[in-house]
Write a protein that holds these residues in place. Structure first.
Motif, PDB file in Angstrom:
ATOM      1  N   HIS A   1      -6.231  -1.315  -1.298  1.00 48.32           N
ATOM      2  CA  HIS A   1      -5.567  -1.504  -0.007  1.00 48.32           C
ATOM      3  C   HIS A   1      -5.990  -2.854   0.558  1.00 48.32           C
ATOM      4  O   HIS A   1      -7.173  -3.095   0.762  1.00 48.32           O
TER       5      HIS A   1
ATOM      6  N   HIS B   1       0.677  -1.754   9.337  1.00 51.41           N
ATOM      7  CA  HIS B   1      -0.165  -2.321   8.273  1.00 51.41           C
ATOM      8  C   HIS B   1      -0.240  -3.814   8.542  1.00 51.41           C
ATOM      9  O   HIS B   1       0.779  -4.490   8.608  1.00 51.41           O
TER      10      HIS B   1
ATOM     11  N   ASP C   1      -4.929  -0.715   8.592  1.00 52.58           N
ATOM     12  CA  ASP C   1      -3.902   0.141   9.183  1.00 52.58           C
ATOM     13  C   ASP C   1      -4.302   0.470  10.622  1.00 52.58           C
ATOM     14  O   ASP C   1      -5.448   0.826  10.881  1.00 52.58           O
TER      15      ASP C   1
ATOM     16  N   LEU D   1      -2.900   6.632   3.927  1.00 52.86           N
ATOM     17  CA  LEU D   1      -4.079   5.864   4.323  1.00 52.86           C
ATOM     18  C   LEU D   1      -4.545   6.170   5.727  1.00 52.86           C
ATOM     19  O   LEU D   1      -5.614   5.763   6.124  1.00 52.86           O
TER      20      LEU D   1
ATOM     21  N   HIS E   1       2.688   3.581  11.592  1.00 54.22           N
ATOM     22  CA  HIS E   1       1.465   2.813  11.837  1.00 54.22           C
ATOM     23  C   HIS E   1       1.786   1.370  11.522  1.00 54.22           C
ATOM     24  O   HIS E   1       2.802   1.068  10.902  1.00 54.22           O
TER      25      HIS E   1
ATOM     26  N   HIS F   1       0.820  -1.194   0.000  1.00 51.76           N
ATOM     27  CA  HIS F   1       0.000   0.000   0.000  1.00 51.76           C
ATOM     28  C   HIS F   1       0.858   1.249   0.000  1.00 51.76           C
ATOM     29  O   HIS F   1       2.027   1.220   0.317  1.00 51.76           O
TER      30      HIS F   1
HETATM   31 ZN    ZN Z   1      -1.855  -0.203   4.973  1.00 47.97          ZN
END
Ligand code: ZN
Length: 305
Positions: free
Chosen positions: A206, A287, A210, A11, A285, A7
């Motif tokens: 995606h 994923h 997330d 996001l 973050h 990705h």
């Molecule tokens: Zn992601």
């Protein structure tokens, strides 16, 4: 393997996160078997309809999971989607095949093949309902979407390696509960399936969830599993893959630190890495992707809330 195209940044934008709360309510309802919603309104429904506590929840849409009854048999039947083996749960009274439905699947009729110990395969049909995922259009500097020849070559090498990782299929452990613990506490985006258009060009959707968390936050195994890959990838950055058996795999990306090595066996809740912002991202973050029979499916179907 398209669904594993990693990705892109953006996001966890404030817009997406502010929508999350409203969407989560809807999504979690949709994820439950239809019977559960009925029984909430009329408590006198027969027992067989009270199935809210099965994981993953059935959701027969692209990016979802079909739960198909295979009936009774003395031994665990082998089932396939095309030539990809499927996760089969249950006991001699009733077996259930779980089918990960790719985000790219066309709505309509589909089937799996169940292979008896002798004789011809039996087809089990199901229907994939349409689902319109949201679209995100972004205009970004061309350099961030058009890879240099060197980066493209690196990405292709990584993709070939990951194809072998994603083909992992090992036996399901006998006590298999597939209810996952969230790997990191934090705000969970509802961006799974988001269709992304960068500078007018469609990219792969995606294919994970997330979770907003600061660099260094521990990432914990959501189920017992074995580490099958670790690495530092172009898009995904620091990455760990876990194998939970039966073709159920999970992937963790953008890690600042990896605390495990290939072959390690983890219990639920054991730390495997730390959250970071490595690879192609704008901020820290986690994923998190869940893969079932080589299809990336919505992680929300596997968690309790
Ligand atoms: Zn992601």
């Amino acid at each position: 393997m398209r669904s594993n195209r990693p990705h892109f940044p953006g996001l966890l934008s404030p817009v997406l996160l502010s929508r999350r709360r409203a969407l989560l309510g809807t999504l979690s309802l949709l994820a439950l078997p239809a019977a559960t919603q009925v029984s909430a309104a009329s408590p006198a429904k027969p027992k067989q309809q009270q199935r809210s506590d099965v994981w993953p929840h059935a959701s027969q849409v692209p990016g979802g999971v079909a739960r198909l009854s295979l009936g009774p048999s003395a031994r665990r039947p082998a089932a396939f989607s095309g030539d990809v083996p499927l996760l089969v749960l249950g006991d001699a009274i009733e077996w259930t095949a779980l089918v990960g439905i790719p985000l790219a699947a066309a709505p309509g009729d589909a089937s799996i093949a169940v292979r008896p110990e002798s004789g011809a395969d039996k087809q089990v049909a199901y229907t994939v309902a349409p689902k319109q995922y949201r679209e995100q259009r972004l205009t970004v500097p061309p350099r961030t979407v058009d890879l240099s020849p060197e980066d493209e070559a690196r990405y292709e090498r990584e993709r070939a390696h990951l194809a072998t990782v994603m083909a992992t299929f090992t036996d399901l452990r006998p006590d298999a509960s597939l209810q996952m613990r969230v790997p990191v506490p934090g705000r969970r985006s509802s961006s799974f399936g988001l269709r992304r258009v960068f500078n007018g060009q469609s990219r792969n959707p995606h294919s994970g969830m997330d979770i907003a968390a600061g660099t260094g936050t521990p990432v914990l195994a959501p189920l017992p599993g074995r580490v099958i890959d670790t690495g530092d990838y172009f898009f995904n950055g620091g990455t760990v893959w876990l194998d939970h058996g039966g073709g159920l795999l999970t992937m963790y990306c953008h890690l600042s630190r990896v605390d495990v090595k290939v072959g390690d066996v983890l219990k639920t809740g054991e730390q495997l890495a730390a959250v970071g912002a490595t690879g192609r991202v704008t901020g820290p973050h986690l994923h998190w992707s869940v893969m079932l029979n080589r299809a990336m499916v919505d992680p929300a179907l596997f968690i309790a809330a």
